[in-house]
Scaffold this motif. Sequence first.
Motif, PDB file in Angstrom:
ATOM      1  N   PHE A 267      -7.062  15.957   0.489  1.00 31.41           N
ATOM      2  CA  PHE A 267      -6.586  14.831  -0.314  1.00 31.41           C
ATOM      3  C   PHE A 267      -6.281  13.659   0.609  1.00 31.41           C
ATOM      4  O   PHE A 267      -5.281  13.646   1.320  1.00 31.41           O
ATOM      5  CB  PHE A 267      -5.339  15.241  -1.096  1.00 31.41           C
ATOM      6  N   ASP A 268      -7.163  12.681   0.603  1.00 36.10           N
ATOM      7  CA  ASP A 268      -6.974  11.484   1.412  1.00 36.10           C
ATOM      8  C   ASP A 268      -6.169  10.476   0.597  1.00 36.10           C
ATOM      9  O   ASP A 268      -6.708   9.546   0.011  1.00 36.10           O
ATOM     10  CB  ASP A 268      -8.331  10.903   1.813  1.00 36.10           C
ATOM     11  N   ILE A 269      -4.872  10.684   0.550  1.00 39.75           N
ATOM     12  CA  ILE A 269      -3.980   9.776  -0.162  1.00 39.75           C
ATOM     13  C   ILE A 269      -3.193   8.976   0.865  1.00 39.75           C
ATOM     14  O   ILE A 269      -2.672   9.529   1.842  1.00 39.75           O
ATOM     15  CB  ILE A 269      -3.026  10.536  -1.115  1.00 39.75           C
ATOM     16  N   ARG A 270      -3.141   7.668   0.655  1.00 35.36           N
ATOM     17  CA  ARG A 270      -2.507   6.789   1.640  1.00 35.36           C
ATOM     18  C   ARG A 270      -1.557   5.811   0.958  1.00 35.36           C
ATOM     19  O   ARG A 270      -1.849   5.293  -0.119  1.00 35.36           O
ATOM     20  CB  ARG A 270      -3.554   5.990   2.422  1.00 35.36           C
ATOM     21  N   PHE A 271      -0.449   5.563   1.617  1.00 37.59           N
ATOM     22  CA  PHE A 271       0.452   4.500   1.194  1.00 37.59           C
ATOM     23  C   PHE A 271      -0.068   3.207   1.801  1.00 37.59           C
ATOM     24  O   PHE A 271      -0.291   3.114   3.010  1.00 37.59           O
ATOM     25  CB  PHE A 271       1.873   4.777   1.681  1.00 37.59           C
ATOM     26  N   ILE A 272      -0.283   2.203   0.963  1.00 35.50           N
ATOM     27  CA  ILE A 272      -0.840   0.930   1.416  1.00 35.50           C
ATOM     28  C   ILE A 272       0.217  -0.156   1.290  1.00 35.50           C
ATOM     29  O   ILE A 272       0.675  -0.484   0.188  1.00 35.50           O
ATOM     30  CB  ILE A 272      -2.081   0.554   0.589  1.00 35.50           C
ATOM     31  N   ASP A 273       0.602  -0.706   2.419  1.00 32.19           N
ATOM     32  CA  ASP A 273       1.656  -1.716   2.464  1.00 32.19           C
ATOM     33  C   ASP A 273       1.080  -3.096   2.156  1.00 32.19           C
ATOM     34  O   ASP A 273       0.401  -3.688   2.983  1.00 32.19           O
ATOM     35  CB  ASP A 273       2.291  -1.703   3.861  1.00 32.19           C
ATOM     36  N   VAL A 274       1.328  -3.587   0.955  1.00 32.20           N
ATOM     37  CA  VAL A 274       0.956  -4.966   0.625  1.00 32.20           C
ATOM     38  C   VAL A 274       2.168  -5.890   0.718  1.00 32.20           C
ATOM     39  O   VAL A 274       2.024  -7.120   0.711  1.00 32.20           O
ATOM     40  CB  VAL A 274       0.318  -5.051  -0.781  1.00 32.20           C
ATOM     41  N   VAL A 337      -4.411 -10.782   1.630  1.00 31.65           N
ATOM     42  CA  VAL A 337      -3.756  -9.472   1.586  1.00 31.65           C
ATOM     43  C   VAL A 337      -4.784  -8.349   1.612  1.00 31.65           C
ATOM     44  O   VAL A 337      -4.636  -7.368   2.355  1.00 31.65           O
ATOM     45  CB  VAL A 337      -2.866  -9.356   0.335  1.00 31.65           C
ATOM     46  N   VAL A 338      -5.847  -8.470   0.822  1.00 27.74           N
ATOM     47  CA  VAL A 338      -6.880  -7.432   0.772  1.00 27.74           C
ATOM     48  C   VAL A 338      -7.558  -7.270   2.117  1.00 27.74           C
ATOM     49  O   VAL A 338      -7.825  -6.148   2.562  1.00 27.74           O
ATOM     50  CB  VAL A 338      -7.905  -7.751  -0.340  1.00 27.74           C
ATOM     51  N   SER A 339      -7.847  -8.371   2.773  1.00 26.70           N
ATOM     52  CA  SER A 339      -8.458  -8.298   4.093  1.00 26.70           C
ATOM     53  C   SER A 339      -7.572  -7.536   5.067  1.00 26.70           C
ATOM     54  O   SER A 339      -8.031  -6.691   5.834  1.00 26.70           O
ATOM     55  CB  SER A 339      -8.723  -9.712   4.622  1.00 26.70           C
ATOM     56  N   SER A 340      -6.271  -7.812   5.014  1.00 21.40           N
ATOM     57  CA  SER A 340      -5.320  -7.111   5.877  1.00 21.40           C
ATOM     58  C   SER A 340      -5.273  -5.629   5.547  1.00 21.40           C
ATOM     59  O   SER A 340      -5.254  -4.775   6.439  1.00 21.40           O
ATOM     60  CB  SER A 340      -3.930  -7.734   5.720  1.00 21.40           C
ATOM     61  N   ASN A 346      -8.778   1.143   7.501  1.00 22.84           N
ATOM     62  CA  ASN A 346      -9.968   1.655   8.181  1.00 22.84           C
ATOM     63  C   ASN A 346     -10.926   2.339   7.216  1.00 22.84           C
ATOM     64  O   ASN A 346     -11.614   3.294   7.559  1.00 22.84           O
ATOM     65  CB  ASN A 346      -9.580   2.643   9.293  1.00 22.84           C
ATOM     66  N   VAL A 347     -10.967   1.850   5.972  1.00 22.06           N
ATOM     67  CA  VAL A 347     -11.894   2.402   4.995  1.00 22.06           C
ATOM     68  C   VAL A 347     -13.240   1.724   5.168  1.00 22.06           C
ATOM     69  O   VAL A 347     -13.334   0.549   5.522  1.00 22.06           O
ATOM     70  CB  VAL A 347     -11.377   2.201   3.556  1.00 22.06           C
TER      71      VAL A 347
END
Length: 355
Positions: A267-274, A337-340, A346-347
């Motif tokens: 399960f590749d689940i990630r917290f994404i800090d926006v 934000v999306v670019s960051s 690293n997707v």
Amino acid sequence: MDHWGRLVTFIVFILFAIPVLKTAAENGHIPALFSFGDSILDTGNNNNLATLSKCNYPPYGRDFYGGIATGRFCNGRNPSDLIAEALGINATLPAYLDSNLRTEDLPTGVSFASGGSGIDSLTSQLQGVLSLSTQLGLFKDYIGRLRAIVGQQRASYIISNSLYLISAGNNDIAFTYYATLGQLQPFSSYANTLVEGASSFVKSLYELGARRVFVLSTLPLGCLPGGRTVAGGPLRICAPIVNQQAQFFNGKLSSAVNSIRSDLPNFDIRFIDVYTPLLNLIQNPLSEGFMDVGEACCGSGLFGESEACTLLSVCSDASSYVFWDFAHPTEKAYKFVVSSVLRSSNVTTSSVVYN
């Protein structure tokens, strides 16, 4: 052709074909994108709902393709669209409840997100929008339709190899907690309840076959134009308490995501800090060509959430504004934000780079 000529041709083929094949394989690795949650990712699911939380009217969509108000809470595209494009899937991500949704759109993904929704079911009830459980039900319906179109095997491949985005918690904290619960329970208790709800939701996605999930943090809620007006004092500073609560929730959510990843196999689940990239943009706007961070392009936000975004209250050029309305960034700010996010996560993406 002599031996050396064939050798040179072979070497040239290897040098140029491998990158092409690699790119094709990588682009095919993420066949579809799905988004769930709130207005950050909603691409028009609220249009036909009996709710005030909708924006399928001008000037929303003014900078979208054709200048059409599609139900996106933005002047143009939102992160659902921008990430879909960056992955080489599509330039936009259609809403599942869009009456114009085509059968051929289904295999590359859709948005189930609903503006005004939250992790707390009360949030959706108060605003008359799609709860996370309702969105999950629509996803189950989608899976059935997908199987009918492409077959069981291909559908299973799409479901397990696609990317899933979740943005939820913003409305729970900024709206529901302050409107109904602030005097009844400490925020820490409410945040724990929200994290438990979010954890349950992502586990349900896992049970349905999802294996790559991005769980987005909240925005810096105290810095939204509406948040500044309501809780930022006479100078309309970024409201510190609201931002602290958002950070507290985000920290709890990040820990929960890490725990889920360690408990569930493959399960590749990630917290994404926006929160951080948007806050950095708010604190250093000039470096990215923005001039105004405290007011919104449409409706300004000077009178809080009650101030409507209308044709009479819209600026002439949204490109210098971080925020489009009282609570939502402009397309240009979203691109930053999306670019960051894509760089930090690293997707695998296509060659699209947002400046």
